[in-house]
Design an enzyme around this catalytic site. Structure first.
Site, PDB file in Angstrom:
ATOM      1  N   GLU A  31      18.261 -31.009  13.960  1.00  0.00           N
ATOM      2  CA  GLU A  31      19.180 -30.722  12.857  1.00  0.00           C
ATOM      3  C   GLU A  31      18.840 -29.344  12.291  1.00  0.00           C
ATOM      4  O   GLU A  31      17.690 -29.065  11.971  1.00  0.00           O
ATOM      5  CB  GLU A  31      19.070 -31.806  11.776  1.00  0.00           C
ATOM      6  CG  GLU A  31      19.709 -31.466  10.440  1.00  0.00           C
ATOM      7  CD  GLU A  31      21.185 -31.034  10.527  1.00  0.00           C
ATOM      8  OE1 GLU A  31      21.966 -31.694  11.210  1.00  0.00           O
ATOM      9  OE2 GLU A  31      21.521 -29.999   9.889  1.00  0.00           O
ATOM     10  N   ARG A 104      29.522 -41.008   1.433  1.00  0.00           N
ATOM     11  CA  ARG A 104      29.079 -40.625   2.773  1.00  0.00           C
ATOM     12  C   ARG A 104      27.565 -40.458   2.845  1.00  0.00           C
ATOM     13  O   ARG A 104      26.970 -40.663   3.901  1.00  0.00           O
ATOM     14  CB  ARG A 104      29.816 -39.397   3.287  1.00  0.00           C
ATOM     15  CG  ARG A 104      29.622 -38.140   2.510  1.00  0.00           C
ATOM     16  CD  ARG A 104      30.355 -36.993   3.165  1.00  0.00           C
ATOM     17  NE  ARG A 104      31.773 -37.261   3.264  1.00  0.00           N
ATOM     18  CZ  ARG A 104      32.527 -36.897   4.291  1.00  0.00           C
ATOM     19  NH1 ARG A 104      32.008 -36.275   5.307  1.00  0.00           N
ATOM     20  NH2 ARG A 104      33.803 -37.144   4.286  1.00  0.00           N
ATOM     21  N   TYR A 213      39.404 -43.080  -5.484  1.00  0.00           N
ATOM     22  CA  TYR A 213      38.982 -44.464  -5.234  1.00  0.00           C
ATOM     23  C   TYR A 213      37.543 -44.657  -5.711  1.00  0.00           C
ATOM     24  O   TYR A 213      36.779 -43.699  -5.806  1.00  0.00           O
ATOM     25  CB  TYR A 213      39.147 -44.855  -3.759  1.00  0.00           C
ATOM     26  CG  TYR A 213      38.520 -43.936  -2.735  1.00  0.00           C
ATOM     27  CD1 TYR A 213      37.171 -43.995  -2.425  1.00  0.00           C
ATOM     28  CD2 TYR A 213      39.298 -43.014  -2.029  1.00  0.00           C
ATOM     29  CE1 TYR A 213      36.615 -43.176  -1.450  1.00  0.00           C
ATOM     30  CE2 TYR A 213      38.753 -42.180  -1.057  1.00  0.00           C
ATOM     31  CZ  TYR A 213      37.411 -42.271  -0.772  1.00  0.00           C
ATOM     32  OH  TYR A 213      36.856 -41.461   0.178  1.00  0.00           O
ATOM     33  N   ASP A 290      33.163 -34.140  15.340  1.00  0.00           N
ATOM     34  CA  ASP A 290      33.952 -32.943  15.018  1.00  0.00           C
ATOM     35  C   ASP A 290      33.767 -31.827  16.045  1.00  0.00           C
ATOM     36  O   ASP A 290      34.631 -30.974  16.191  1.00  0.00           O
ATOM     37  CB  ASP A 290      33.566 -32.407  13.629  1.00  0.00           C
ATOM     38  CG  ASP A 290      34.281 -33.150  12.512  1.00  0.00           C
ATOM     39  OD1 ASP A 290      34.988 -34.130  12.813  1.00  0.00           O
ATOM     40  OD2 ASP A 290      34.135 -32.745  11.336  1.00  0.00           O
TER      41      ASP A 290
HETATM   42  P1  FAD Z   1      29.085 -32.871  10.837  1.00  0.00           P
HETATM   43  O1  FAD Z   1      29.113 -33.846   9.731  1.00  0.00           O
HETATM   44  O2  FAD Z   1      29.668 -31.520  10.586  1.00  0.00           O
HETATM   45  O3  FAD Z   1      27.575 -32.721  11.302  1.00  0.00           O
HETATM   46  C1  FAD Z   1      27.150 -31.670  12.139  1.00  0.00           C
HETATM   47  C2  FAD Z   1      25.666 -31.465  11.911  1.00  0.00           C
HETATM   48  O4  FAD Z   1      25.186 -30.536  12.869  1.00  0.00           O
HETATM   49  C3  FAD Z   1      25.344 -30.876  10.543  1.00  0.00           C
HETATM   50  O5  FAD Z   1      24.307 -31.621   9.949  1.00  0.00           O
HETATM   51  C4  FAD Z   1      24.902 -29.439  10.852  1.00  0.00           C
HETATM   52  O6  FAD Z   1      23.937 -28.952   9.943  1.00  0.00           O
HETATM   53  C5  FAD Z   1      24.313 -29.618  12.242  1.00  0.00           C
HETATM   54  N1  FAD Z   1      24.340 -28.399  13.071  1.00  0.00           N
HETATM   55  C6  FAD Z   1      25.317 -27.470  13.176  1.00  0.00           C
HETATM   56  N2  FAD Z   1      24.987 -26.538  14.076  1.00  0.00           N
HETATM   57  C7  FAD Z   1      23.777 -26.887  14.575  1.00  0.00           C
HETATM   58  C8  FAD Z   1      22.905 -26.307  15.558  1.00  0.00           C
HETATM   59  N3  FAD Z   1      23.244 -25.189  16.214  1.00  0.00           N
HETATM   60  N4  FAD Z   1      21.724 -26.917  15.831  1.00  0.00           N
HETATM   61  C9  FAD Z   1      21.380 -28.070  15.175  1.00  0.00           C
HETATM   62  N5  FAD Z   1      22.157 -28.647  14.229  1.00  0.00           N
HETATM   63  C10 FAD Z   1      23.339 -28.061  13.940  1.00  0.00           C
HETATM   64  N6  FAD Z   1      36.151 -39.096   7.948  1.00  0.00           N
HETATM   65  C11 FAD Z   1      36.305 -40.435   7.864  1.00  0.00           C
HETATM   66  O7  FAD Z   1      35.988 -41.150   8.824  1.00  0.00           O
HETATM   67  N7  FAD Z   1      36.806 -41.017   6.717  1.00  0.00           N
HETATM   68  C12 FAD Z   1      37.171 -40.275   5.627  1.00  0.00           C
HETATM   69  O8  FAD Z   1      37.609 -40.819   4.607  1.00  0.00           O
HETATM   70  C13 FAD Z   1      37.022 -38.855   5.687  1.00  0.00           C
HETATM   71  N8  FAD Z   1      37.363 -38.073   4.633  1.00  0.00           N
HETATM   72  C14 FAD Z   1      37.204 -36.729   4.724  1.00  0.00           C
HETATM   73  C15 FAD Z   1      37.587 -35.937   3.633  1.00  0.00           C
HETATM   74  C16 FAD Z   1      37.453 -34.539   3.698  1.00  0.00           C
HETATM   75  C17 FAD Z   1      37.901 -33.693   2.548  1.00  0.00           C
HETATM   76  C18 FAD Z   1      36.896 -33.951   4.873  1.00  0.00           C
HETATM   77  C19 FAD Z   1      36.718 -32.462   4.955  1.00  0.00           C
HETATM   78  C20 FAD Z   1      36.509 -34.744   5.959  1.00  0.00           C
HETATM   79  C21 FAD Z   1      36.687 -36.127   5.899  1.00  0.00           C
HETATM   80  N9  FAD Z   1      36.326 -36.947   6.977  1.00  0.00           N
HETATM   81  C22 FAD Z   1      36.496 -38.295   6.900  1.00  0.00           C
HETATM   82  C23 FAD Z   1      35.855 -36.367   8.242  1.00  0.00           C
HETATM   83  C24 FAD Z   1      34.350 -36.477   8.401  1.00  0.00           C
HETATM   84  O9  FAD Z   1      33.708 -35.959   7.275  1.00  0.00           O
HETATM   85  C25 FAD Z   1      33.893 -35.735   9.635  1.00  0.00           C
HETATM   86  O10 FAD Z   1      34.770 -35.964  10.715  1.00  0.00           O
HETATM   87  C26 FAD Z   1      32.494 -36.192  10.062  1.00  0.00           C
HETATM   88  O11 FAD Z   1      31.593 -36.048   9.002  1.00  0.00           O
HETATM   89  C27 FAD Z   1      32.033 -35.404  11.287  1.00  0.00           C
HETATM   90  O12 FAD Z   1      30.714 -35.746  11.591  1.00  0.00           O
HETATM   91  P2  FAD Z   1      29.907 -34.927  12.678  1.00  0.00           P
HETATM   92  O13 FAD Z   1      28.555 -35.540  12.712  1.00  0.00           O
HETATM   93  O14 FAD Z   1      30.703 -34.840  13.932  1.00  0.00           O
HETATM   94  O15 FAD Z   1      29.844 -33.435  12.122  1.00  0.00           O
END
Ligand code: FAD
Length: 393
Positions: A31, A104, A213, A290
Site C-alpha cells: 500500500e 467505508r 442516509y 477501480d
Molecule cells: P481504491 O479505493 O482507490 O484503492 C486503491 C489503493 O491503492 C489506495 O489505497 C491507494 O493508496 C493504493 N495505491 C495507488 N497506487 C499505488 C501504488 N502504485 N502502489 C501501491 N499502492 C497504491 N461503491 C460502492 O460499492 N457503494 C457506494 O455506495 C459507493 N459510493 C461512492 C460514492 C462516491 C462519491 C465515490 C467517489 C465512490 C463511491 N463508490 C461506491 C465507489 C468505491 O468507493 C470505489 O469503487 C472503491 O472504493 C474502489 O476500491 P479499490 O480498492 O478498487 O480502489
C-alpha cells in the site's frame, strides 16, 4: 511458493488478499500510503455483495456497524414531491440478502482485521509499486524505494489512477465526468427531526442531486451532494468550498438548502470513470476494482464490484489449478460484461437523477406508475447473486 503480489490496500486490494489467502495462496500486499486508511464516508451495500462478505468471512463484522434502511426514496429537489420509493424489506426474500449502508472505514477495517489475522498475508504500508516485469514463471515488482520483490503473479488493485493499468492497458487518463461530489458526515442529533429517517433519500434536480442516509447504527448522517461543473480538474479528497456548493443548490427546496447549510466541512471528489473495455489481464498480471473498471457512483457499486472481483479471481485460481495465466484470463472473461454493464448503467442513472425540464417530467411520470415489486425486479440483473465456475459458497 512465491506469494501473489497485490498493489493497493483499498477495499479491492484487501478483499483480494483475503480471498486469495482463503483459497490457499500466500499474499504480499503493498500500500502506497503510510497507513491503511479509507477516505470518504458512506457506502451502500447491495444484496449482491453479501454473498462475497460471506465468502470472505467478514459478514458478521461488517453487519455489526451497518444500517439496514427501510426504503430508497427519490424526491424532487426543486418541487419537493416524492418521485418514487422502493421498500427494502422485501430484498432478503427476493435476493436472499439485505440492502445495507455502512461507513467505508468500517468495511475497510473489517477486511483489514481479517487480513491481519492470517499469517500468510504480508501487509506493507509506505510501499509504492513503481513498475513490474513479467516472465513465464512469475512477476518481479520494483517498488519506489528501489526494492525488487518476486511473486508468482501481480494483482493491480491500485485504484482509479492505477500504474499497473498503465503498463497492462496503457489507455491514458480516466474520463473526467465534470460531476463533483461534496461529502460530509454529521452527528444525527445536529439535524432536524424530519430528516432523521432510516432511509436512503435522493433529492434529484437539474444537473445535481443530494443523497443522505444514516450510518453507524444511526448515530451519524452521511451526505453526498453532486453537481455538474467544469471548474474542477482532478481534485480528490480535498476541502471543498461550501459557498460554491450552495450556489449550485440555490434553486432547490428549503429542506435541501437547510441540510447543506448545517455542514461546515465538506470534502470533494471529481468523479471519473472509463469506457468499459477488455484487455485488463496480461499473463500473470491482472487488474481488479477501480483499476480495472472505474465507474461513476450512481449505482453505488464500485466497491461491491471490487469484492465480487476478489472472490471470482480466487475461484478461478482454484478452477485452473496451477495455471495462473489461464485463471486470470478466465477471471477477466467472467467479469468484463458484468462490470461493463454497471459502468454503462451508472452513467445512465446519472442522467436520470440529473434530468431537468421535460426530461425530468418524463422521468417522474415513468417512475410514478411503477409498483415496488417491478422496481425491485428491474434491479435483479444487478442484485441477484452473480454466478461463476468454482463459486463454492
Ligand atoms: P481504491 O479505493 O482507490 O484503492 C486503491 C489503493 O491503492 C489506495 O489505497 C491507494 O493508496 C493504493 N495505491 C495507488 N497506487 C499505488 C501504488 N502504485 N502502489 C501501491 N499502492 C497504491 N461503491 C460502492 O460499492 N457503494 C457506494 O455506495 C459507493 N459510493 C461512492 C460514492 C462516491 C462519491 C465515490 C467517489 C465512490 C463511491 N463508490 C461506491 C465507489 C468505491 O468507493 C470505489 O469503487 C472503491 O472504493 C474502489 O476500491 P479499490 O480498492 O478498487 O480502489
Amino acid at each position: 511458493m512465491d506469494p501473489i503480489l497485490i498493489a493497493g490496500g483499498g477495499i479491492g486490494g484487501l478483499g483480494a488478499a483475503l480471498a486469495l489467502s482463503r483459497a490457499g495462496h500466500p499474499v504480499r500486499l503493498f500500500e502506497r500510503a503510510a497507513e491503511f486508511r479509507e477516505a470518504g464516508a458512506g457506502i451502500q451495500l447491495g444484496p449482491n455483495v453479501f454473498h462475497m462478505l460471506d465468502r470472505l468471512g467478514v459478514r458478521e463484522a461488517v453487519e455489526r456497524d451497518a444500517v439496514r434502511p427501510d426504503a430508497l426514496v427519490m424526491r424532487c429537489a426543486v418541487h419537493g414531491h416524492e418521485i418514487t420509493r422502493v421498500p427494502l424489506d422485501g430484498m432478503p426474500a427476493r435476493f436472499g440478502n439485505p440492502y445495507a449502508v455502512t461507513h467505508r472505514a468500517d468495511l475497510h477495517r473489517s477486511l483489514l482485521e481479517a487480513c491481519q489475522s492470517r499469517p500468510d498475508i504480508l501487509l506493507e504500508t509506505a510501499r509504492s509499486v513503481a513498475v513490474f516485469i513479467e516472465d513465464a514463471q512469475g512477476v518481479t515488482v520494483r517498488l519506489e524505494d528501489g526494492d525488487c520483490i518476486r511473486g508468482s503473479a501481480l494483482v493491480g488493485a491500485d485504484g482509479l489512477w492505477s500504474r499497473t493499468r498503465q503498463v497492462v492497458v496503457g489507455d491514458g487518463r480516466p474520463v473526467v465526468s465534470g460531476h463533483i461530489a461534496y461529502r460530509a458526515v454529521v452527528p444525527m442529533d445536529s439535524l432536524p427531526e424530519a430528516v432523521r429517517e432510516n432511509r436512503v433519500t435522493l433529492w434529484a434536480g437539474p444537473r445535481l442531486h443530494l443523497v443522505h442516509y444514516p450510518l453507524r447504527r444511526g448515530e451519524v448522517m452521511n451526505l453526498v451532494a453532486v453537481f455538474h461543473s467544469d471548474h474542477y480538474a482532478e481534485g480528490w479528497d480535498q476541502a471543498g468550498d461550501p459557498k460554491l456548493l450552495w450556489r449550485h443548490f440555490d434553486a432547490t427546496r428549503p429542506e435541501v438548502r437547510d441540510l447543506l447549510s448545517r455542514i461546515e466541512t465538506w470534502r470533494y471528489w471529481v468523479l471519473c470513470d472509463r469506457e468499459p473495455r477488455r484487455g485488463w489481464t496480461r499473463g500473470r498480471v491482472t487488474l481488479l476494482g477501480d483499476a480495472a473498471h472505474p465507474m461513476l457512483q450512481y449505482l453505488a457499486q464500485g466497491a461491491n464490484m471490487a469484492l465480487e472481483d476478489a472472490v471470482c479471481l480466487a475461484d478461478q485460481l482454484r478452477v485452473h489449478a496451477g495455471d495462473v495465466a489461464a485463471a486470470f484470463a478466465a477471471y477477466e472473461a467472467l467479469r468484463v460484461l458484468r462490470t461493463g454493464r454497471v459502468q454503462t448503467m451508472a452513467r445512465v442513472f446519472g442522467e436520470i437523477y440529473h434530468a431537468g425540464g421535460v426530461r425530468a417530467e418524463l422521468r417522474d411520470a415513468w417512475l410514478a406508475g411503477r409498483d415496488p415489486e417491478a422496481a425491485r425486479e428491474g434491479m435483479a440483473w444487478l442484485y441477484d447473486r452473480p454466478r461463476w465456475p468454482g463459486d463454492a459458497g
